[in-house]
Design an enzyme around this catalytic site. Structure first.
Site, PDB file in Angstrom:
ATOM      1  N   ASP A   1     -33.662   2.406  24.147  1.00  0.00           N
ATOM      2  CA  ASP A   1     -33.056   3.475  24.936  1.00  0.00           C
ATOM      3  C   ASP A   1     -34.117   4.571  25.088  1.00  0.00           C
ATOM      4  OD1 ASP A   1     -31.834   5.782  25.768  1.00  0.00           O
ATOM      5  OD2 ASP A   1     -30.140   5.655  24.390  1.00  0.00           O
TER       6      ASP A   1
ATOM      7  N   GLN B   1     -34.544   9.808  26.149  1.00  0.00           N
ATOM      8  CA  GLN B   1     -35.198  11.044  25.688  1.00  0.00           C
ATOM      9  C   GLN B   1     -36.699  10.860  25.504  1.00  0.00           C
ATOM     10  OE1 GLN B   1     -33.708  13.942  25.469  1.00  0.00           O
ATOM     11  NE2 GLN B   1     -31.590  13.282  25.666  1.00  0.00           N
TER      12      GLN B   1
ATOM     13  N   LYS C   1     -32.823  13.031  33.500  1.00  0.00           N
ATOM     14  CA  LYS C   1     -33.494  13.658  32.342  1.00  0.00           C
ATOM     15  C   LYS C   1     -34.999  13.776  32.578  1.00  0.00           C
ATOM     16  CE  LYS C   1     -30.024  12.032  29.074  1.00  0.00           C
ATOM     17  NZ  LYS C   1     -29.210  13.231  28.798  1.00  0.00           N
TER      18      LYS C   1
ATOM     19  N   CYS D   1     -22.906  13.840  21.686  1.00  0.00           N
ATOM     20  CA  CYS D   1     -22.592  12.414  21.919  1.00  0.00           C
ATOM     21  C   CYS D   1     -23.230  11.526  20.868  1.00  0.00           C
ATOM     22  CB  CYS D   1     -23.012  11.954  23.314  1.00  0.00           C
ATOM     23  SG  CYS D   1     -22.088  12.748  24.610  1.00  0.00           S
TER      24      CYS D   1
HETATM   25  C1  LIG Z   1     -30.711   9.048  23.737  1.00  0.00           C
HETATM   26  C2  LIG Z   1     -29.743   9.022  24.878  1.00  0.00           C
HETATM   27  N1  LIG Z   1     -29.262   7.848  25.292  1.00  0.00           N
HETATM   28  C3  LIG Z   1     -28.415   7.766  26.315  1.00  0.00           C
HETATM   29  C4  LIG Z   1     -27.969   8.874  26.982  1.00  0.00           C
HETATM   30  C5  LIG Z   1     -27.007   8.724  28.112  1.00  0.00           C
HETATM   31  O1  LIG Z   1     -27.618   9.041  29.312  1.00  0.00           O
HETATM   32  P1  LIG Z   1     -26.804   9.067  30.682  1.00  0.00           P
HETATM   33  O2  LIG Z   1     -25.573   9.897  30.418  1.00  0.00           O
HETATM   34  O3  LIG Z   1     -27.742   9.676  31.642  1.00  0.00           O
HETATM   35  O4  LIG Z   1     -26.465   7.657  31.016  1.00  0.00           O
HETATM   36  C6  LIG Z   1     -28.427  10.124  26.568  1.00  0.00           C
HETATM   37  C7  LIG Z   1     -27.939  11.358  27.221  1.00  0.00           C
HETATM   38  O5  LIG Z   1     -27.959  12.413  26.657  1.00  0.00           O
HETATM   39  C8  LIG Z   1     -29.333  10.193  25.502  1.00  0.00           C
HETATM   40  O6  LIG Z   1     -29.813  11.366  25.074  1.00  0.00           O
END
Ligand SMILES: Cc1ncc(COP(=O)(O)O)c(C=O)c1O
Length: 421
Positions: free
Chosen positions: A215, A218, A241, A379
């Site tokens: 993932d 970030q 982001k 989250c």
């Molecule tokens: C580490 C990480 N993964 C996944 C996501 C989810 O991203 P999105 O809501 O743009 O799909 C975020 C969002 O803050 C995140 O920080």
């Protein structure tokens, strides 16, 4: 003159005050007043602001080349198709992928992870199998795997972290076994800022014949990423982001995996032929892009990636690291300050608590002073619960932030803390 116009002559090695000031002119929102105060935007981990180059790309797309892509014989459709496919090449180049077929446009990180959890899960997972994630995952890298585990009667295993917020690699090694079907971990924690040793995580998983999803939500805005060097099987990120619009992101997947897993959604674009007796699927990458794609978003994403590349991701990483060190030192001057996440290898995210003041109260009062930070569980509720805290205040920096803003933020925080004590 705005930075985007002046930088094209070459990449910067370092970023000085003048250059940051020029960059800031590319982001009109940074001149906004909030409650009559200059905006200080430290919520970049949630979403970033957009430079003119990105907004102008959207305008140009809708005003001059808008038409549905891939199926049209007319001029506009061909122009829009070319732009969308060029954008795919830009994303591939940015991630170091050598084949643009391996880039699937998605709505963002969340959709990309759901795609793999569904399609890979259908093809390769069955009862009794295991998936490994880490304790510091965002909900979007937990819940899709829980749904898969429920569907297929599988087990989710979790890599813990030490007090500094670094993954326990010993436990990770012990979790890998013949039932492990996939490892899915974050490159950079959105709460702790920890930059995880993903290369080592991938090497260990591969020695166990297990593919890995990273993932990168970030990571890509802040540090150089090369999926080939990492040997990642899947790598995902969100456009918003990294200075691009919301609603667009990408999934990189090795061709062999993407060919081996079924489509995620059915509809137009992802098919080769359709009859009521039998439908055949399109080739990569279209097999995973059902329906009209966000062809304006993809070109805006490419504009954002070019903007970042023009500054130079290494210059960005160096400068943001400087901001991280500076802010950490200044914040530590505050009595009762507790920084959550002290990893050796850390990106420009600082989560903190001050004494037992609730993060929400700090966030609310900072807002009244024009300072945008995030508060809560970000989250990542399992991580916050494991730390036994109610949440954190999170300041997350981007290359358009300055030490001067950090000074104002720290002074404001001192006032806020004095009021709340
Ligand atoms: C580490 C990480 N993964 C996944 C996501 C989810 O991203 P999105 O809501 O743009 O799909 C975020 C969002 O803050 C995140 O920080």
């Amino acid at each position: 003159m705005a930075f985007q116009a002046t930088i094209l002559s070459g990449k910067l090695n370092t970023m000085n005050e003048q250059q940051i000031n020029d960059i800031r002119k590319d982001f009109p929102i940074l001149s906004e007043k909030i409650y009559k105060k200059d905006l200080i935007y430290f919520d970049n981990g949630a979403t970033t602001q957009k430079p003119r180059a990105v907004v102008e790309k959207i305008e140009q797309g809708y005003y001059h080349t808008n038409a549905n892509i891939h199926r049209g014989v007319h001029y506009l459709s061909q122009k829009a198709t070319e732009a969308h496919e060029e954008a795919r090449e830009v994303v591939a180049g940015f991630l170091g992928a050598d084949n643009k077929k391996e880039i699937i446009f998605t709505r963002g990180t969340t959709e990309a992870i759901n795609l793999i959890a569904f399609s890979y899960g259908e093809a390769f997972c069955s009862e009794g199998d295991e998936i490994i994630v880490s304790v510091m995952e965002h909900h979007s890298n937990i819940v899709p795997w829980q749904m898969l585990c429920e569907r297929k009667k599988m087990t989710l295993r979790v890599i813990p972290a030490n007090e500094a917020g670094e993954l326990d690699m010993k436990v990770y090694k012990s979790l890998l076994n013949e039932r492990t079907k996939l490892v899915s971990v974050t490159h950079v924690s959105n709460v702790l800022g920890t930059i995880n040793p993903v290369k080592e995580i991938i090497t260990l998983a591969h020695a166990n014949n297990t593919p890995v999803l990273i993932d990168g939500a970030q990571a890509v805005p802040h540090i150089a990423v090369n999926v080939k060097e990492l040997d990642a099987d899947f790598y995902v990120f969100s456009g918003h982001k990294i200075y691009a619009p919301t609603g667009i992101g990408a999934l990189y997947g090795k061709e062999k995996w993407l060919n081996a897993i079924p489509p995620y959604q059915g509809g137009g674009e992802m098919i080769a032929t359709v009859s009521f007796e039998k439908t055949t699927y399109n080739e990569l990458p279209f097999k995973f892009e059902a329906g009209t794609p966000d062809y304006i978003g993809s070109t805006a994403l490419a504009a954002a990636l070019k903007y970042v590349s023009n500054i130079g991701i290494d210059s960005i990483a160096d400068y943001e690291h400087e901001l991280l060190l500076y802010a950490t030192e200044k914040l530590n001057e505050i009595q009762g300050m507790r920084i959550i996440g002290q990893a050796q290898n850390k990106s420009s995210v600082i989560s903190f608590l001050v004494n037992d003041i609730h993060p929400y109260d700090i966030g609310m009062l900072l807002d009244k002073l024009g300072i945008a930070v995030r508060t809560g569980h970000h989250c990542a509720q399992p991580l916050i619960d494991s730390l036994g805290i109610p949440g954190t205040v999170r300041a997350s920096f981007a290359f358009y932030n300055t030490k001067e803003e950090i000074d104002i933020f720290v002074a404001a925080l001192k006032k806020v803390v004095a009021m709340l004590r």
